[in-house]
Write a protein that holds these residues in place. Sequence first.
Motif: not given
Length: 349
Positions: A37-41, A44-48, A50-53, A66-73
């Motif tokens: 939950a901490a990783v997913f939260t 989510m906060l990074g997407l909300m 951050g400047p990424v759309t 998105l692939i880079g964010g998923l890999a980091a997560m």
Amino acid sequence: MDSGDCAGTGWGVCAAAEDGDRAHGLTLFWRVFALNAAVFTAAMLGLMLGPVTVSTPVVLTEVLILIGGLAAMLVTNAALLRVALRPIDRLIAAVSTIDLSRPGHRMVDAGQAGPIGDLVRTFNAMLDRLEAERAASTARALTAQEAERQRIAQELHDEIGQTLTAVLLELKSVADSAPPPLRTRLRQVQETTRNGLDEIRRIARRLRPGVLEELGLTSALKALAGEFTTGGLVVHHSVERHLGLGRDAELVLYRVAQECLTNTARHAGARQARLEVARRGTGIELRVRDDGRGLGGAAEGSGIGGMRERALLIGADLTIGPAAGGGTEVRLWAPLPEEPPVPLPEERD
């Protein structure tokens, strides 16, 4: 705890279990859930914030982000889970290497809180119980074995030994009055019967070492070395007197020495063996070595297993390996009792 886990146990048991879980913190399930939950939260906060759309249709740059964010997560989640579940990996490794015939190995309790610490402490407590139960059952089995050996030895001596003695006397009487050709054959039968009687007496002595009970371990080991000294094998011995061992420990040392010399005579193909017993530190060390062919890659048989079982009964350490210069060496170190028994009178060679 889920309600399904309480089936058949009663609410009192489930309530106690839940109280225990609360007392020890989060269960393993909730710990893993909290990490995810901490990783997913965070993602989510990074997407909300951050400047990424994400546009429609998705462009290549957004896909790569998105692939880079998923890999980091995933990497972060894997690292956190690895740290959280590392004690379980150590427990699995410990379980795979546990050998009750070599007791004393325990998992290190680093004071972990929660279910991981409880698991480590429960596992160590289980090993304590298993080793205690194994020692008790082995003691009962070996006690029964010694009693059965004494019974068989007594019957061999009293029943078969006396019967063969009577046969020898009868053969002598018949041979004395028989004609010369028949007398020669009767003398041969008489000699064969006498050899059989000697063999039965030898077996009885091995089953029940009377010299151990009457004269002590030192004399018994010397007699044992002489018994195994035959035309093809010479057994040298060096045994200290007044060793100060208890009766059970003396029997263990004698049986281990007997098994070692039996294996040497039957399987080692040795010409010489040496039996030594001496004080080493706070204990007594028995060492038997030969110049035979050695163990090679052979698996341990029931004889060696029996020696290990006996060593465990008195808290002794048993090691078996190659001897210097070839052959096999067996070492048994037995701790001395806190209050050694009164020594036997001085023996004379």
